[in-house]
Design a protein around this motif. Sequence first.
Motif, mmCIF file in Angstrom:
data_model
loop_
_atom_site.group_PDB
_atom_site.id
_atom_site.type_symbol
_atom_site.label_atom_id
_atom_site.label_comp_id
_atom_site.label_asym_id
_atom_site.label_seq_id
_atom_site.Cartn_x
_atom_site.Cartn_y
_atom_site.Cartn_z
ATOM 1 N N PRO A 163 0.799 -1.239 0.000
ATOM 2 C CA PRO A 163 0.000 0.000 0.000
ATOM 3 C C PRO A 163 0.826 1.281 0.000
ATOM 4 C CG PRO A 163 -0.858 -1.568 1.621
ATOM 5 C CD PRO A 163 0.461 -2.084 1.166
ATOM 6 N N HIS A 164 2.103 1.193 0.375
ATOM 7 C CA HIS A 164 2.928 2.396 0.434
ATOM 8 C C HIS A 164 3.400 2.841 -0.955
ATOM 9 C CE1 HIS A 164 3.351 2.778 4.840
ATOM 10 N NE2 HIS A 164 3.198 1.473 4.842
ATOM 11 N N GLY A 165 3.229 1.992 -1.960
ATOM 12 C CA GLY A 165 3.573 2.393 -3.316
ATOM 13 C C GLY A 165 5.038 2.757 -3.495
ATOM 14 N N PHE A 166 5.930 1.865 -3.090
ATOM 15 C CA PHE A 166 7.357 2.156 -3.171
ATOM 16 C C PHE A 166 7.792 2.577 -4.573
ATOM 17 C CE2 PHE A 166 9.922 0.273 0.538
ATOM 18 C CZ PHE A 166 8.947 0.618 1.463
ATOM 19 N N GLU A 167 7.209 1.978 -5.592
ATOM 20 C CA GLU A 167 7.643 2.276 -6.965
ATOM 21 C C GLU A 167 7.402 3.733 -7.342
ATOM 22 O OE1 GLU A 167 6.304 -2.091 -6.934
ATOM 23 O OE2 GLU A 167 5.627 -0.177 -6.078
ATOM 24 N N THR A 168 6.453 4.383 -6.685
ATOM 25 C CA THR A 168 6.110 5.774 -7.036
ATOM 26 C C THR A 168 6.909 6.799 -6.240
ATOM 27 O OG1 THR A 168 4.349 6.024 -5.361
ATOM 28 C CG2 THR A 168 3.745 4.981 -7.464
ATOM 29 N N LEU A 169 7.724 6.359 -5.298
ATOM 30 C CA LEU A 169 8.405 7.283 -4.396
ATOM 31 C C LEU A 169 9.360 8.210 -5.149
ATOM 32 C CD1 LEU A 169 9.310 4.850 -1.464
ATOM 33 C CD2 LEU A 169 7.372 6.434 -1.594
ATOM 34 N N VAL A 170 9.456 9.425 -4.676
ATOM 35 C CA VAL A 170 10.393 10.397 -5.250
ATOM 36 C C VAL A 170 11.287 10.923 -4.128
ATOM 37 C CG1 VAL A 170 8.930 11.083 -7.180
ATOM 38 C CG2 VAL A 170 8.684 12.247 -4.984
ATOM 39 N N PRO A 171 12.547 11.246 -4.457
ATOM 40 C CA PRO A 171 13.484 11.666 -3.408
ATOM 41 C C PRO A 171 13.107 12.998 -2.797
ATOM 42 C CG PRO A 171 14.448 11.962 -5.593
ATOM 43 C CD PRO A 171 13.172 11.215 -5.790
ATOM 44 N N GLN A 172 13.376 13.106 -1.508
ATOM 45 C CA GLN A 172 13.185 14.357 -0.776
ATOM 46 C C GLN A 172 14.582 14.881 -0.430
ATOM 47 O OE1 GLN A 172 9.652 15.315 -0.127
ATOM 48 N NE2 GLN A 172 9.773 13.790 -1.769
ATOM 49 N N GLY A 173 15.134 15.705 -1.275
ATOM 50 C CA GLY A 173 16.501 16.173 -1.052
ATOM 51 C C GLY A 173 17.509 15.175 -1.578
ATOM 52 N N ARG A 174 18.700 15.202 -1.006
ATOM 53 C CA ARG A 174 19.807 14.373 -1.461
ATOM 54 C C ARG A 174 20.301 13.456 -0.348
ATOM 55 N NH1 ARG A 174 23.409 18.968 -4.693
ATOM 56 N NH2 ARG A 174 21.821 19.480 -6.272
ATOM 57 N N VAL A 175 21.147 12.528 -0.734
ATOM 58 C CA VAL A 175 21.730 11.603 0.226
ATOM 59 C C VAL A 175 22.561 12.365 1.251
ATOM 60 C CG1 VAL A 175 23.445 9.767 0.498
ATOM 61 C CG2 VAL A 175 21.740 9.621 -1.334
ATOM 62 N N THR A 176 22.394 12.001 2.513
ATOM 63 C CA THR A 176 23.193 12.543 3.607
ATOM 64 C C THR A 176 24.178 11.477 4.062
ATOM 65 O OG1 THR A 176 21.403 13.984 4.367
ATOM 66 C CG2 THR A 176 23.133 13.457 5.953
ATOM 67 N N LEU A 177 25.436 11.878 4.278
ATOM 68 C CA LEU A 177 26.470 10.971 4.766
ATOM 69 C C LEU A 177 26.889 11.417 6.159
ATOM 70 C CD1 LEU A 177 28.660 10.726 1.535
ATOM 71 C CD2 LEU A 177 26.905 9.115 2.314
ATOM 72 N N ARG A 178 26.780 10.507 7.135
ATOM 73 C CA ARG A 178 27.100 10.848 8.518
ATOM 74 C C ARG A 178 28.185 9.907 9.041
ATOM 75 N NH1 ARG A 178 23.101 10.025 12.135
ATOM 76 N NH2 ARG A 178 21.633 8.892 10.832
ATOM 77 N N PRO A 179 29.434 10.358 9.121
ATOM 78 C CA PRO A 179 30.496 9.487 9.638
ATOM 79 C C PRO A 179 30.357 9.266 11.136
ATOM 80 C CG PRO A 179 31.350 11.697 9.209
ATOM 81 C CD PRO A 179 29.934 11.686 8.714
ATOM 82 N N ARG A 180 30.654 8.031 11.565
ATOM 83 C CA ARG A 180 30.609 7.695 12.979
ATOM 84 C C ARG A 180 31.845 6.878 13.334
ATOM 85 N NH1 ARG A 180 27.546 11.210 12.845
ATOM 86 N NH2 ARG A 180 25.303 11.232 13.286
ATOM 87 N N SER A 181 32.415 7.160 14.499
ATOM 88 C CA SER A 181 33.631 6.463 14.934
ATOM 89 C C SER A 181 33.272 5.184 15.689
ATOM 90 C CB SER A 181 34.473 7.401 15.806
ATOM 91 O OG SER A 181 34.867 8.546 15.082
ATOM 92 N N VAL A 182 32.528 4.330 15.014
ATOM 93 C CA VAL A 182 32.081 3.065 15.611
ATOM 94 C C VAL A 182 32.117 1.973 14.537
ATOM 95 C CG1 VAL A 182 30.552 4.273 17.225
ATOM 96 C CG2 VAL A 182 29.640 3.440 15.058
ATOM 97 N N ASN A 183 32.129 0.737 14.986
ATOM 98 C CA ASN A 183 32.015 -0.391 14.074
ATOM 99 C C ASN A 183 30.606 -0.458 13.503
ATOM 100 O OD1 ASN A 183 31.299 -3.546 13.763
ATOM 101 N ND2 ASN A 183 33.497 -3.262 13.427
ATOM 102 N N TRP A 184 30.492 -0.892 12.255
ATOM 103 C CA TRP A 184 29.178 -0.919 11.593
ATOM 104 C C TRP A 184 28.167 -1.761 12.356
ATOM 105 C CZ3 TRP A 184 26.654 -5.251 9.663
ATOM 106 C CH2 TRP A 184 27.403 -6.440 9.609
ATOM 107 N N LYS A 185 28.636 -2.807 13.045
ATOM 108 C CA LYS A 185 27.716 -3.683 13.760
ATOM 109 C C LYS A 185 27.073 -2.975 14.942
ATOM 110 C CE LYS A 185 30.799 -6.955 14.288
ATOM 111 N NZ LYS A 185 31.859 -6.354 13.407
#
Length: 375
Positions: A163-185
């Motif tokens: 029901p959320h219609g993923f195929e119709t979604l449009v981006p809201q702004g741009r990708v944000t990159l947030r570095p963190r000093s932690v392991n990915w897990k």
Amino acid sequence: MSPEIERSLPAWIYSDPGFFERERESVFRSAWQVVCHVNDVPNAGDYQTLDFLGEQVLVLRGNDGVVRSFHNACRHRAARLADGSHGNCGHRLVCPYHAWSYGLDGALLRTPPWQGFGDLDLSQHGLAPVEQEIFLGFVFVRFAPGLPSVAQMMSPYLDELAPHGFETLVPQGRVTLRPRSVNWKNVADNYADGLHIPVAHPGLTRLFGPSYAMEAQPWVDKLWGEVAETPSSNWSERGYQALMPVFDHLPAEQRRRWSYYKLWPNLAFDVYPDQVDFMQFIPVSPTETLIREISYARPDSRREARAARYLNWRINRQVNAEDTVLIQRVQDGMGSSSYVSGPLSPDEVCLASFARRLKADIPEAGLPHPPAKAA
């Protein structure tokens, strides 16, 4: 006899360089990664890029309308072809190093005549493709086979996502990159940890009350909460609550639900009535992670929809700030000689599932301490 208590993953694998290299090959080579949504590249020549553990990926819309994924490297001397996170290359991709040119379908079109490649079989030197799957409009890639398709991995939840219609979604702004000093897990663990919600996230606790729940499927975890109807004491939350009935494209049982889906090993989709966010926990080093995220929404210009998305952002900005502190606390604590691993509650089903999956891929993950190095 009481059942044996499951335990969290051992602390050493959250900082060990050797284990990080094992993960690179045993976990991430075959793991699906999101690059973008097809609506991020609506026109011929539009592209999006992703850098992931040394691999460089280019998603490109062709003149025929087809979205394809390639390694973002020239077949001559490996120069990076497309710059930046996104752009439009026009009718062809031209290498900035030696001017080899490629069509939008990846075919090598031309080498400069003065370079002496007159006998080169152009058909054998097109861009190297990357395995791609488009799932509900999102473009996934991987670098080696192994896991089921994204559609198979997400199959337990396809009906409720529809029901959320993923195929119709449009981006809201741009990708944000947030570095963190932690392991990915640590980022992945925190995402799937439900016990900290009433302790460390007062805003979510006001919104959800006791409704927050979780479950673990073979390849995807789901966590969810129902936005309460009792008005919150916080104005952002109270305003958001009042806008829930606006999203009448959803069945009644989903109009007040926030659902979180974490796909093995490092992808997550936050599915709200008003928008969909994706998060990617990109491993950079044993103690560095880049959180990559962007929001998408159904085309909806109503003032109420715009207001809901803004209030959603305000609420989750605070949640992200709280989580940033929490995951750093855990990463710091992993360095303590007093800590090996901790007991998991029977309710921590997602953490237990993640631990079992990692141990299946890398058996050393079950050891309390690093294995002894050969002399």
